[in-house]
Design a protein around this motif. Structure first.
Motif, PDB file in Angstrom:
ATOM      1  N   UNK A 101      28.684   3.682  19.736  1.00 13.54           N
ATOM      2  CA  UNK A 101      28.783   4.630  20.847  1.00 13.54           C
ATOM      3  C   UNK A 101      28.011   5.928  20.603  1.00 13.54           C
ATOM      4  N   UNK A 102      27.166   5.948  19.582  1.00 14.08           N
ATOM      5  CA  UNK A 102      26.471   7.195  19.257  1.00 14.08           C
ATOM      6  C   UNK A 102      25.690   7.735  20.467  1.00 14.08           C
ATOM      7  N   UNK A 103      24.800   6.923  21.026  1.00  9.92           N
ATOM      8  CA  UNK A 103      23.956   7.382  22.130  1.00  9.92           C
ATOM      9  C   UNK A 103      24.784   7.736  23.364  1.00  9.92           C
ATOM     10  N   UNK A 104      25.755   6.920  23.676  1.00  9.83           N
ATOM     11  CA  UNK A 104      26.588   7.144  24.865  1.00  9.83           C
ATOM     12  C   UNK A 104      27.320   8.481  24.786  1.00  9.83           C
ATOM     13  N   UNK A 105      27.897   8.776  23.616  1.00 14.05           N
ATOM     14  CA  UNK A 105      28.694   9.993  23.464  1.00 14.05           C
ATOM     15  C   UNK A 105      27.828  11.248  23.394  1.00 14.05           C
ATOM     16  N   UNK A 106      26.700  11.164  22.705  1.00 11.26           N
ATOM     17  CA  UNK A 106      25.870  12.368  22.546  1.00 11.26           C
ATOM     18  C   UNK A 106      25.083  12.697  23.817  1.00 11.26           C
ATOM     19  N   UNK A 107      24.551  11.697  24.487  1.00  8.67           N
ATOM     20  CA  UNK A 107      23.765  11.971  25.701  1.00  8.67           C
ATOM     21  C   UNK A 107      24.659  12.519  26.812  1.00  8.67           C
ATOM     22  N   UNK A 108      25.931  12.157  26.812  1.00  6.38           N
ATOM     23  CA  UNK A 108      26.840  12.642  27.849  1.00  6.38           C
ATOM     24  C   UNK A 108      27.050  14.152  27.754  1.00  6.38           C
ATOM     25  N   UNK A 109      26.884  14.725  26.551  1.00  6.24           N
ATOM     26  CA  UNK A 109      27.026  16.174  26.383  1.00  6.24           C
ATOM     27  C   UNK A 109      25.927  16.902  27.148  1.00  6.24           C
ATOM     28  N   UNK A 110      24.717  16.350  27.121  1.00 10.35           N
ATOM     29  CA  UNK A 110      23.606  16.955  27.863  1.00 10.35           C
ATOM     30  C   UNK A 110      23.872  16.911  29.372  1.00 10.35           C
TER      31      UNK A 110
END
Length: 290
Positions: A101-110
């Motif tokens: 879930x790395x990409x899913x969780x970090x991109x959602x912050x942007x």
């Protein structure tokens, strides 16, 4: 951005780490977020990096391969980012691993915070396999001042490609490590902020031998001196605190030396070596009378 253009470009430089590359690339393929491409950069590696890269390129068209002459980690990252199509960049070393879930969780912050330019997360430091946890790194802060004396952000943090363009990429003269620390300072001293996802989404392989281990053991002071000179304006702005930090380091170092000198092992060592020292003095005196 077109439908075929990936939102995130993952850059994976590889030099003499082909034996780890499969595990790293599988963690990319297993991402729950799918708008990505992965640029595998062969930095003139003498091992079977090319064969591994071709295997993954054939498995999924989102994997791309780039081969170049050996130039070091900064050079490899810059080469990969230069051809990257994504709006966001994620550096990933060939021996490290992403949580699904790395990409899913970090991109959602942007998506929810337009002020943020970099997004990191908690990181698990492991040996041999991800279940053998050594420590969990929990970054703090959100701006340049939090990065002055400790590199809060691991290299594998998600950021806008525009930032790389603005600061001129990674410093290719830094071949002994800490190039990611320098990059974060270059980005954040321009007023950009970072955010941290409070979840362990990244696995950092803690090797017994590596460039970073060697730098910490033998070259850390020299590299930090370079960083301070390069970014002197932000350290001058923080002058009073800077003096306190380095005074604290000096006091801590002296206390460690004093504890060592007072330790039983040190005293026994001096006792064992005393006869050899006396013998050395005797030889010196004998030689001087001839």
């Amino acid at each position: 951005m077109t439908d075929s253009q990936p939102k995130i470009s993952i850059i994976v430089p590889c030099y003499k780490q082909a034996h780890y590359l499969d595990t790293s690339l599988k963690s990319v393929l297993d991402q729950s977020y799918d708008s990505w491409e992965c640029v595998i950069v062969n930095d003139g590696s003498p091992d079977h990096t090319e064969a591994v890269a071709h295997k993954w390129s054939e498995k999924d068209a989102r994997f791309n391969y780039l081969k170049k002459e050996n130039g070091g980690l900064s050079s490899a990252r810059n080469a990969g980012i230069a051809v990257a199509k994504g709006v966001f960049i994620l550096p990933l070393d060939a021996d490290d691993v992403l949580h699904p879930n790395y990409l899913k969780e970090t991109i959602s912050v942007f998506d929810t915070n337009k002020k943020v330019a970099i997004v990191g997360c908690y990181s698990i430091f492991f040996k041999e396999n991800i279940d053998n946890v050594v420590m969990i790194h929990k970054p703090k802060g959100n701006n340049c001042r939090n990065l002055l004396y400790v590199n809060q952000l691991v290299a594998t943090s998600l950021y806008k490609k525009q930032l790389w363009e603005e600061v001129g990429g990674y410093d290719e003269s830094m071949k002994d490590g800490f190039e990611d620390w320098d990059f974060w300072l270059s980005v954040t001293k321009r007023g950009n902020e970072y955010a941290i996802v409070p979840e362990p989404l990244f696995y950092y392989r803690k090797a017994s031998q590596s460039m970073l281990v060697d730098t910490i053991k033998t070259k850390a002071e020299k590299v930090k001196e370079y960083l301070i000179h390069k970014h002197r304006e932000i350290y001058i702005e923080d002058f009073d605190n800077c003096v306190r930090v380095f005074t604290h380091h000096l006091v801590t170092s002296r206390r460690k030396e004093q504890r060592l000198q007072q330790s039983l092992e040190y005293k026994i060592g001096k006792l064992i070596l005393k006869p050899f020292k006396l013998l050395g003095l005797f030889k010196t005196k004998t030689t001087s009378t001839q």
